[in-house]
Design an enzyme around this catalytic site. Sequence first.
Site, PDB file in Angstrom:
ATOM      1  N   ARG A   1       0.861  -1.490   0.123  1.00  0.00           N
ATOM      2  CA  ARG A   1       0.037  -0.192   0.110  1.00  0.00           C
ATOM      3  C   ARG A   1       0.731   1.242   0.107  1.00  0.00           C
ATOM      4  O   ARG A   1       0.521   2.448  -0.157  1.00  0.00           O
ATOM      5  CB  ARG A   1      -0.776  -0.148   1.717  1.00  0.00           C
ATOM      6  CG  ARG A   1      -1.695  -1.349   1.267  1.00  0.00           C
ATOM      7  CD  ARG A   1      -3.310  -0.710   0.396  1.00  0.00           C
ATOM      8  NE  ARG A   1      -3.303  -2.612  -0.038  1.00  0.00           N
ATOM      9  CZ  ARG A   1      -3.713  -2.752  -1.288  1.00  0.00           C
ATOM     10  NH1 ARG A   1      -3.828  -2.426  -2.303  1.00  0.00           N
ATOM     11  NH2 ARG A   1      -4.664  -4.015  -0.903  1.00  0.00           N
TER      12      ARG A   1
ATOM     13  N   THR B   1       1.114  -5.874   3.434  1.00  0.00           N
ATOM     14  CA  THR B   1       0.976  -5.316   2.555  1.00  0.00           C
ATOM     15  C   THR B   1       0.118  -4.230   3.254  1.00  0.00           C
ATOM     16  O   THR B   1       0.693  -2.813   2.578  1.00  0.00           O
ATOM     17  CB  THR B   1      -0.223  -6.351   2.197  1.00  0.00           C
ATOM     18  OG1 THR B   1      -1.840  -5.495   2.709  1.00  0.00           O
ATOM     19  CG2 THR B   1      -0.485  -7.080   1.908  1.00  0.00           C
TER      20      THR B   1
ATOM     21  N   ASN C   1     -11.980  -9.830   8.834  1.00  0.00           N
ATOM     22  CA  ASN C   1     -13.004 -10.972   9.181  1.00  0.00           C
ATOM     23  C   ASN C   1     -12.289 -12.085  10.564  1.00  0.00           C
ATOM     24  O   ASN C   1     -11.394 -11.845  10.823  1.00  0.00           O
ATOM     25  CB  ASN C   1     -13.209 -11.795   8.143  1.00  0.00           C
ATOM     26  CG  ASN C   1     -12.242 -12.044   7.746  1.00  0.00           C
ATOM     27  OD1 ASN C   1     -11.212 -11.495   7.085  1.00  0.00           O
ATOM     28  ND2 ASN C   1     -11.642 -13.148   8.065  1.00  0.00           N
TER      29      ASN C   1
ATOM     30  N   ASP D   1     -16.816 -12.641   4.650  1.00  0.00           N
ATOM     31  CA  ASP D   1     -15.391 -11.539   4.925  1.00  0.00           C
ATOM     32  C   ASP D   1     -15.596 -10.528   4.299  1.00  0.00           C
ATOM     33  O   ASP D   1     -14.399  -9.552   3.572  1.00  0.00           O
ATOM     34  CB  ASP D   1     -14.799 -12.704   3.919  1.00  0.00           C
ATOM     35  CG  ASP D   1     -13.428 -12.585   2.734  1.00  0.00           C
ATOM     36  OD1 ASP D   1     -12.225 -11.666   4.493  1.00  0.00           O
ATOM     37  OD2 ASP D   1     -12.599 -12.452   2.595  1.00  0.00           O
TER      38      ASP D   1
ATOM     39  N   ASN E   1     -13.518  -2.213  -1.067  1.00  0.00           N
ATOM     40  CA  ASN E   1     -12.799  -2.697  -0.958  1.00  0.00           C
ATOM     41  C   ASN E   1     -11.457  -1.778  -0.493  1.00  0.00           C
ATOM     42  O   ASN E   1     -11.560  -1.210  -0.153  1.00  0.00           O
ATOM     43  CB  ASN E   1     -12.661  -3.487  -2.047  1.00  0.00           C
ATOM     44  CG  ASN E   1     -11.657  -5.406  -1.119  1.00  0.00           C
ATOM     45  OD1 ASN E   1     -10.368  -4.734  -0.810  1.00  0.00           O
ATOM     46  ND2 ASN E   1     -12.145  -6.472  -1.416  1.00  0.00           N
ATOM     47  N   TRP E   2     -10.626  -2.375  -0.793  1.00  0.00           N
ATOM     48  CA  TRP E   2      -9.742  -1.161  -0.377  1.00  0.00           C
ATOM     49  C   TRP E   2      -9.081  -0.251  -0.640  1.00  0.00           C
ATOM     50  O   TRP E   2      -8.404   0.662  -0.117  1.00  0.00           O
ATOM     51  CB  TRP E   2      -7.807  -2.167  -0.737  1.00  0.00           C
ATOM     52  CG  TRP E   2      -7.258  -2.571  -2.094  1.00  0.00           C
ATOM     53  CD1 TRP E   2      -6.401  -1.701  -2.398  1.00  0.00           C
ATOM     54  CD2 TRP E   2      -8.359  -3.257  -2.966  1.00  0.00           C
ATOM     55  NE1 TRP E   2      -6.871  -1.209  -3.406  1.00  0.00           N
ATOM     56  CE2 TRP E   2      -7.181  -2.922  -4.032  1.00  0.00           C
ATOM     57  CE3 TRP E   2      -8.737  -3.923  -3.213  1.00  0.00           C
ATOM     58  CZ2 TRP E   2      -7.730  -3.121  -5.775  1.00  0.00           C
ATOM     59  CZ3 TRP E   2      -8.990  -4.913  -4.385  1.00  0.00           C
ATOM     60  CH2 TRP E   2      -8.470  -4.744  -5.699  1.00  0.00           C
TER      61      TRP E   2
END
Lengths: 520, 281
Positions: A120, A164, A249, A292, A378-379
């Site tokens: 990231r 990450t 999660n 998830d 999401n990310w």
Amino acid sequence: VRHYLGLCTLLMLRISLFAQDLDPIEIAKPLTSIWPTYNGDYSGRRFSRLWQIDAQNVTSLRLLWTFDSGKEPIKATPLMVDGVLYFCVPDKAWAVDAKTGRQIWYWETKTRGGTHIGSRGLGMYGKWLFLVTPDDYLVSLDAATGKERWRKEIADLKLDFFSTVAPVVIRNHVLVSPSIESTDNRGYLDSYDPDAGKLQWRWYSTPDPGQPGAETWPNAEAASHGGGAIWMPGTYDPQLNLYYFGTGNPQPVMAGQGRQGDNLWANCIVALDPDTGKMAWYYQTTPHDTHDWDSAETPVLFDTTVNGQPRKLLAQANRNGYFFVLDRTNGKHILTAPFAQNNWAKGIDPQGRPIRDLSKDPQPAGALVFPSEAGATNWFPPAFDPQTGLFYVTVTRSAAVFYLTDTSPKPEAWGGIDKTVWSGPSSIEAINSKAGRIAWEHSTGQGAVSGLLTTAGRLLFGGDGSGNALALDPLTGKTLWHVNLNQVMFNGPITYEINGRQYLLLAASGKLFAFALPEH
Amino acid sequence: MTRHLVHILGAATFVAGCTVVLTAQLPGNQSQGDSAMARKHSEDDSLRSVYPNLPPNQDPDSVIRGKRVFESNCGFCHGADATGGNGGPDLVRSVLVNHDEKGNLIAPVIREGRISKGMPAFSLSDTQVSDAVAFLHQRNRDARLRFSYKIPNVAIGNAADGKAYFDSHCGSCHSVSGDLAGVAGKYPPDELQQRWLGPVSQEPAQLTITLPSGQSYAGDLQYVDEFSASLYDAKGIYHSFYLSAEARVQITDPLETHHKLLRELSDRDLHNVTTYLETLK
């Protein structure tokens, strides 16, 4: 000529040795000329006060340079401090001249393993950079030379932890956390000292026996292997001295029968004191998750008035399809609103948490669920524009059949699997941060995973699923400018200013693209 | 958890493609057994390039023997499937088991026990120990590797109700004596379910573009986004267009009916239709 080149190198060295320096106090200031941390500043808004590029002149943007870092998609948000860009992909990092796109240094390390799905970005403190590698090292580099200062192991690679996250620097704390793919581990957040990399504190995402929250697990063993990995860099309020982040999660991922209960503090937004690692409050966005959903998306901080009262708020567009607004001083719930179609929840409970439809938990013969495990978002970093009061997020649409494959009383790892049966169009949505209503929606085709950026020039930047970069009107969602980069954007665009000129920096696949207005 | 579903699936596709190439390159005079072994190894290597820390596959015979050794000696305390039992910890998620290399950590614990924690020493043969170790590592690998999970029985519905749904919702395009004749014999049940829920079209989507001038083009959709589109017309000629605000774009997706049905499909109907399709042997 040789002599002249040597002199140039010497001059550059001098400049780079003495100029690139970041006092962490700069990160707390509203975002203008530099981009010193993952989200630009601590607020997570990705709103820049730069306005040279604006809604009127955006169509005059011209490409200044590109930089090709290779095949690996750039998922990092680059930093820009004192004229130098710093970015990374797994096991590799670069310093690039932010004006010219010329490489200053390149760093690479030989990996010993770890799931390589992305990196990231970096964090910066003084003259030092920090990044994590997939094989669970926190590495510190000298920002001037790219030389490695030290590395510390932050997680046990053999337990399938991998890393990450972009380190976040708060005063003399470097905050990092490993990710969990499948082995039933316990997530945590670490704080390291920037000088020597000494561990200052560790906060676990699940309770110890006897701690409040332990009652949300059937036993201590389930809690101590209960997941809650912290995937993404968080945000920070310097006045309250609270660091905000989301946990992932619970483990096992899809088979919940061995972990009956709400499973705190998995799928939570958490506030903690970065000096001590003590939790101030938590809010759970998905109790007892079996899909998830995580709660890893950026908690974005902004101030506004609610019913005439000034409030310090936090908003998150969650992977589970709901938009949450909390009071960030105490975690009290203010608003929950759906921003994407789902069929896994049948309503909202009095605390604003979605209520699971038990028939949509993974089933041996399958349960059809909207969205798939990939989630409603999401990310990809969202953005918030204080000028419009709108929260912007890239939304993805899908459906999957969720299967429970491990029906034993004590499942392991995933215990289930989902199979995608439909992938629908993505979009950029603007959500009214007070009411949770969707103000507008701009379709971006299938496969858009871009982060977003807003600016005082009344522009919203992002990307579609076809490799176009977009500038939209943040009030209406109308397209004002686009360029075909021919590759999908995997990170958030950034903007910065050098010598009075505003730059727009986009990354598509493994390439950087820098734009600015023509100089007159 | 996995934040990049697309990435992982992409990798899985790559794995499959890679296997085919490697198998095809094997010299023709190798025996079938060698070829199968090479194929198995290349699959394992490819998986481990995506999941570098995945424990390697163990010798299947050793795993079968190790399961018996484990059940009879360790199962009472650690559970027959090693997920923990009567006082003994879960060994699938155990730090020691995850750190073990070919028994270097597990074997001493079996032989010497952990008396302070209530575990006695076991006098097992070297083969018995290495088989138990193989069983534990295979358990760990199988738990981690979700794409290898077996989906249990999906045909749990009512075939007659499934037929009724099929006749009313699917029968205008599909026929059990035509395109779907014997379909249950072609695919395992879970794959059959996946295929009818998320089909892949053989036919390209159709694109019609009407320009502001009134001129219109139609054909197989090649590309479309917010700003441009392209198609192959009936003569196979390629056309591309910038899309102005006035251009009208119409796309006919051959799977549109499937997507519409999916949005309304109940799990009961889903199971019934699969159960009905399973009767079409």
